[in-house]
Write a protein that holds these residues in place. Structure first.
Motif, short mmCIF file in Angstrom:
data_model
loop_
_atom_site.label_atom_id
_atom_site.label_comp_id
_atom_site.label_asym_id
_atom_site.label_seq_id
_atom_site.Cartn_x
_atom_site.Cartn_y
_atom_site.Cartn_z
N LEU A 49 1.24 -1.57 -0.07
CA LEU A 49 -0.03 0.29 0.30
C LEU A 49 0.62 1.33 -0.09
N PHE A 50 1.65 1.52 0.80
CA PHE A 50 2.21 2.63 1.03
C PHE A 50 3.61 2.44 -0.37
N GLU A 51 4.37 1.41 -1.09
CA GLU A 51 4.49 1.81 -2.39
C GLU A 51 3.64 2.03 -3.51
N PHE A 52 2.52 1.64 -3.17
CA PHE A 52 1.73 2.19 -4.16
C PHE A 52 1.12 3.25 -4.27
N VAL A 53 1.05 4.11 -3.12
CA VAL A 53 0.51 5.15 -2.99
C VAL A 53 1.58 6.00 -3.71
N LEU B 130 -2.16 -3.86 -6.52
CA LEU B 130 -0.55 -3.13 -5.75
C LEU B 130 0.08 -4.70 -6.00
N LYS B 131 1.63 -4.10 -5.69
CA LYS B 131 2.68 -4.17 -6.37
C LYS B 131 3.11 -5.88 -6.57
N SER B 132 2.41 -6.51 -5.24
CA SER B 132 2.50 -7.76 -4.95
C SER B 132 1.51 -9.13 -6.02
N GLN B 133 0.30 -7.91 -6.35
CA GLN B 133 -0.71 -8.77 -7.47
C GLN B 133 0.22 -8.84 -8.81
N ASN B 134 1.13 -8.02 -9.20
CA ASN B 134 1.48 -7.62 -9.73
C ASN B 134 2.32 -9.20 -10.50
#
Length: 256
Positions: free
Chosen positions: A73-77, A251-255
């Motif tokens: 979440l933090f990296e997404f923001v 989110l990053k992990s979902q990629n």
């Protein structure tokens, strides 16, 4: 953290670095793209790398151990804010900096450009432009409407990263759910959103500055899918795009 001194709107003393902050860092667009070409990397790779870099520095100064959901979440923001600069601002360079607060496991991040400003990049329709004479405050408010700016100002974005107008809208919602602070300054106005409401103040800024204060503990409480669906519903209710870009939906992990 010295960001205001760096962009020339404060004369207060500022140090170049410190234990609990990332000193304001200037990123020159031409140099960045030249570097990416040399390394055969895409701009989308850079979005992920810079968000990870900031998060790792923040975490290094905190006793708090983030789980994967908080990290994502933090990296997404961060990714969405940086991406927004490349999509719209047409700035020659931008700045980023952060301040960590170990006692509360919170972090403040400021990202600023010296580009066109929101008033010159947020789309207003003919009636709004002709009859209402939009202001900087109007532009800030429109910039956080999901699905509004469903276009991109650059030609190099891959299909996953095509701008869909959801970036700022999702960031604002995530930060609000952490009981944090989200501010946008552009041109002559600043609007700050926090748990007490919204506050409008005067400023004088070339380009756009975004300030975020996030309690990392509270990121555990955020359900990204619910935030995304809420934004979609608002977009539909206002007649805008209900289709965020693929990157804004993951989110990053979902990629992986």
């Amino acid at each position: 953290m010295g960001i205001f001194q760096k962009i020339g709107i404060s004369n207060a003393r500022s140090f170049s670095e410190g234990t609990n902050y990332i000193a304001p860092t200037k990123v020159v667009m031409s140099e960045l793209f030249a570097s990416l070409d040399e390394q055969d990397k895409s701009i989308e790779t850079y979005y992920d790398e810079i968000s990870t870099k900031i998060f790792r520095k923040v975490l290094r100064n905190l006793a708090f151990q983030a789980d994967e959901a908080v990290k994502d979440l933090f990296e997404f923001v961060l990714r969405e804010i940086v991406r927004n600069i490349f999509d719209h601002s047409q700035t020659p360079h931008y700045y980023y900096g952060s301040q960590t607060y170990p006692a509360t496991n919170s972090v403040e991040v400021v990202i600023a450009d010296v580009g066109l400003g929101l008033l010159n990049t947020v789309p207003f329709n003919v009636e709004e432009t002709w009859f209402d004479n939009p202001s900087d405050e109007d532009a800030i408010r429109k910039a956080i409407i999901p699905g509004l700016s469903a276009f991109s100002n650059h030609a190099y974005a891959t299909e996953d990263y095509k701008n869909s107008g959801y970036g700022l809208a999702l960031v604002k919602r995530i930060i609000e759910k952490t009981d944090g602070v989200f501010s946008i300054a552009s041109g002559k106005k600043t609007i700050t959103y926090n748990s007490l409401g919204e506050f409008v103040e005067d400023c004088d800024l070339k380009g756009t500055l975004i300030r975020m204060r996030i309690n990392l503990n509270n990121l555990n409480l955020v359900n990204f899918d619910e935030v995304l669906e809420d934004a979609r519903k608002e977009a539909v209710s206002k007649g805008f795009s209900d289709s965020p870009s693929s990157a804004s939906q993951k989110l990053k992990s979902q990629n992986i």
